[in-house]
Design a protein around this motif. Structure first.
Motif, PDB file in Angstrom:
ATOM      1  N   THR A 141       0.816  -1.218   0.000  1.00  0.00           N
ATOM      2  CA  THR A 141       0.000   0.000   0.000  1.00  0.00           C
ATOM      3  C   THR A 141       0.851   1.270   0.000  1.00  0.00           C
ATOM      4  O   THR A 141       0.317   2.361   0.203  1.00  0.00           O
ATOM      5  N   THR A 142       2.151   1.128  -0.243  1.00  0.00           N
ATOM      6  CA  THR A 142       3.044   2.290  -0.250  1.00  0.00           C
ATOM      7  C   THR A 142       2.547   3.338  -1.246  1.00  0.00           C
ATOM      8  O   THR A 142       2.218   3.022  -2.385  1.00  0.00           O
ATOM      9  N   GLY A 143       2.510   4.580  -0.800  1.00  0.00           N
ATOM     10  CA  GLY A 143       2.113   5.686  -1.671  1.00  0.00           C
ATOM     11  C   GLY A 143       0.639   5.991  -1.682  1.00  0.00           C
ATOM     12  O   GLY A 143       0.218   7.020  -2.221  1.00  0.00           O
ATOM     13  N   ILE A 144      -0.177   5.124  -1.087  1.00  0.00           N
ATOM     14  CA  ILE A 144      -1.622   5.369  -1.074  1.00  0.00           C
ATOM     15  C   ILE A 144      -1.962   6.456  -0.058  1.00  0.00           C
ATOM     16  O   ILE A 144      -1.495   6.438   1.079  1.00  0.00           O
ATOM     17  N   VAL A 145      -2.785   7.397  -0.481  1.00  0.00           N
ATOM     18  CA  VAL A 145      -3.274   8.469   0.394  1.00  0.00           C
ATOM     19  C   VAL A 145      -4.801   8.456   0.317  1.00  0.00           C
ATOM     20  O   VAL A 145      -5.371   8.454  -0.777  1.00  0.00           O
ATOM     21  N   ILE A 146      -5.439   8.439   1.480  1.00  0.00           N
ATOM     22  CA  ILE A 146      -6.903   8.398   1.550  1.00  0.00           C
ATOM     23  C   ILE A 146      -7.407   9.661   2.237  1.00  0.00           C
ATOM     24  O   ILE A 146      -7.153   9.894   3.417  1.00  0.00           O
ATOM     25  N   ALA A 147      -8.126  10.483   1.491  1.00  0.00           N
ATOM     26  CA  ALA A 147      -8.708  11.710   2.050  1.00  0.00           C
ATOM     27  C   ALA A 147     -10.182  11.545   2.361  1.00  0.00           C
ATOM     28  O   ALA A 147     -10.727  12.256   3.205  1.00  0.00           O
ATOM     29  N   ASP A 148     -10.854  10.623   1.670  1.00  0.00           N
ATOM     30  CA  ASP A 148     -12.273  10.381   1.895  1.00  0.00           C
ATOM     31  C   ASP A 148     -12.584   8.947   1.487  1.00  0.00           C
ATOM     32  O   ASP A 148     -11.679   8.180   1.152  1.00  0.00           O
ATOM     33  N   GLY A 149     -13.858   8.576   1.517  1.00  0.00           N
ATOM     34  CA  GLY A 149     -14.218   7.221   1.155  1.00  0.00           C
ATOM     35  C   GLY A 149     -14.812   7.084  -0.225  1.00  0.00           C
ATOM     36  O   GLY A 149     -14.936   5.977  -0.754  1.00  0.00           O
ATOM     37  N   SER A 150     -15.164   8.211  -0.836  1.00  0.00           N
ATOM     38  CA  SER A 150     -15.894   8.201  -2.102  1.00  0.00           C
ATOM     39  C   SER A 150     -15.024   8.472  -3.315  1.00  0.00           C
ATOM     40  O   SER A 150     -15.398   8.112  -4.437  1.00  0.00           O
ATOM     41  N   GLY A 151     -13.892   9.152  -3.112  1.00  0.00           N
ATOM     42  CA  GLY A 151     -13.032   9.522  -4.228  1.00  0.00           C
ATOM     43  C   GLY A 151     -13.273  10.921  -4.744  1.00  0.00           C
ATOM     44  O   GLY A 151     -12.665  11.340  -5.732  1.00  0.00           O
TER      45      GLY A 151
END
Length: 481
Positions: free
Chosen positions: A352-362
């Motif tokens: 999962t390196t590099g993954i950034v999650i700001a929300d759940g919907s995109g």
């Protein structure tokens, strides 16, 4: 003229034939002279030294046997890839795709057949819902249901309406399905509360006079700061509160419907009406250990995921993401998602390196996922590993189901791939995306992810469909050139 065959002249050879004794003596002397000239010359002025006795040689130690170091083995020669000749390079260069990224993988072998920036994390638009769904299945499980509760209030005549994160709870009458079939209904909850109120001797025969609204299960802010506020008024996204009804839509029957700026208040008014109306409505929290008067539950996660994916429902995606963060212990705010979602995804064994999650919907431009992560995740989805088959069953299908069956998708020559592309669509102002599975013309199963990012317009969707149909036509003969 000279005759080269004449008898040779008399000389040394003739002399020695006539005097053989002289030849023997002279020859020996000559050999001695040749062998010993150096010694005779060197020692002519000095007498011959007496011989020196030779000392007995001392015993030499027996050498220790040594094993030579092993010779380095040559590295294994990788198996040669087959020569593939079906190119989509011209389709990838379509200017409608703007800043294009993509990757295609043979789902059976794992071989990367096509790659353009596949390792670079970038915004995903609604394709992010694939990650949200996979994380929810890992943490919540397919049978988890969100619960809305009503408890007895701290003051006489009061009840507390406690949101449990079910954004699908509906104000439509039971039996009259909202945009979310299988959702819980307020009239059912109100009937339970009234029955419990009358069954309690302490409250029987007395009216319910006040309603407290408790939405503390989700933390503020209710609106992710990077979202464009127009999404609320255009009807694509509500504020994310733990207590609301029908995803806070003006119309509970329409997927795209304007949302309010007070979803908690709207839910409170709808529930107060179910209890007979005329109640004093306040905001607060439930007393610890308060008696439960009623509760209703959402549809299970397995159903919610399919509802979220097939028409790209932002409301359910945010609901699942927040519940995943809470149950995993990471927190109840947007900021908790960036730790909760990747942590849940690690269980699938994909980096999962590099993954950034700001929300759940995109919806946020701040999300970042490389196409290569999606191709690997979709291999597991296609294989139905664990409970991931839920995602496969919820995907739109080209020309047949959900957002890939709309009139502007897989039309014209691209309709050749109808029924063969199972994939999640994505669209935000700065990009269009598509990721999923292609059941190719030659029988090969491919997983793919394509991004068209930057200065894009609506026709990027058709360019994405065209290159995806190209993948379908090429199958395992797809070339990276």
């Amino acid at each position: 003229m000279t005759d080269v065959t004449a008898t040779p002249r008399a000389g040394f050879g003739s002399f020695f034939r006539r005097h053989p004794r002289a030849w023997a003596i002279g020859g020996g002397a000559l050999v001695f002279a040749l062998l010993g000239t150096g010694a005779v010359v060197a020692g002519a002025a000095a007498p011959e030294p007496s011989p020196t006795p030779v000392a007995a040689a001392s015993a030499s130690p027996t050498p220790t046997a040594t094993t030579p170091p092993p010779r380095p083995a040559p590295a294994a020669v990788p198996a040669a890839s087959r020569l593939r000749t079906c190119s989509v390079a011209d389709l990838a260069a379509d200017p409608r795709l703007a800043d294009f990224q993509g990757q295609v993988v043979n789902a059976t072998t794992g071989e990367v057949l096509f790659d353009r920036g596949g390792q670079t994390p970038s915004r995903t638009a609604s394709v992010l819902k694939l990650l949200t769904s996979a994380a929810a299945l890992q943490v919540l499980g397919p049978d988890y249901r969100a619960t809305t509760t009503v408890v007895k209030g701290a003051t006489p005549g009061s009840v507390v309406f406690v949101g449990g994160g079910d954004l699908t709870l509906s104000r439509t009458p039971s039996g009259d399905e909202s945009v979310y079939p299988g959702a819980a209904h307020l009239d059912d909850l109100a009937a339970q509360v009234e029955a419990a109120w009358e069954a309690d001797p302490a409250t029987a025969g007395t009216p319910i006079t006040s309603l407290v609204l408790d939405s503390s299960y989700f933390a503020d802010p209710a609106w992710e700061p990077s979202w464009n506020r127009k999404e609320l008024f255009d009807g694509y996204m509500p504020e994310i509160t733990a207590l609301q009804v029908d995803g806070d839509r003006d119309s509970p029957y329409d997927s795209t419907s304007e949302r309010s700026e007070d979803p908690v208040g709207r839910a409170g008014e709808a529930f107060a009406d179910e209890l007979g109306g005329g109640l004093d409505i306040q905001r607060g929290t439930a007393p610890a250990g308060a008696a439960v008067l009623g509760q209703v539950q959402s549809a299970p996660v397995s159903t919610l995921i399919q509802q979220a994916l097939v028409v790209s429902d932002n409301t359910i995606a945010e609901m699942l993401a927040r519940l995943t963060a809470i149950v995993s212990g990471d927190g109840n705010s947007f900021s908790a998602l960036n730790s909760a979602i990747p942590k849940a995804l690690q269980a699938y064994g994909i980096d999962t390196t590099g993954i950034v999650i700001a929300d759940g919907s995109g919806l946020s431009d701040n999300n970042a996922v490389p196409p290569s992560y999606l191709t690997q995740l979709m291999r597991k989805v296609n294989a139905r590993e664990g409970t991931l088959g839920v995602i496969l069953d919820g995907l739109p299908i080209s020309g047949e189901k959900g957002s890939l069956s709309y009139s502007d998708r897989f039309t014209g020559a691209n309709s050749d791939a109808d029924g063969a592309v199972w994939a999640k669509t994505g669209w935000i102002d700065t990009g269009y995306t598509l990721a999923g599975v292609v059941y190719a013309q030659d029988g090969t199963t491919l997983t793919f992810a394509v991004y068209a990012l930057g200065d894009v317009s609506d026709d990027a969707k058709q360019a994405i469909d065209t290159i995806t149909t190209g993948f379908w036509r090429c199958g395992d003969n797809l070339s990276n050139n």
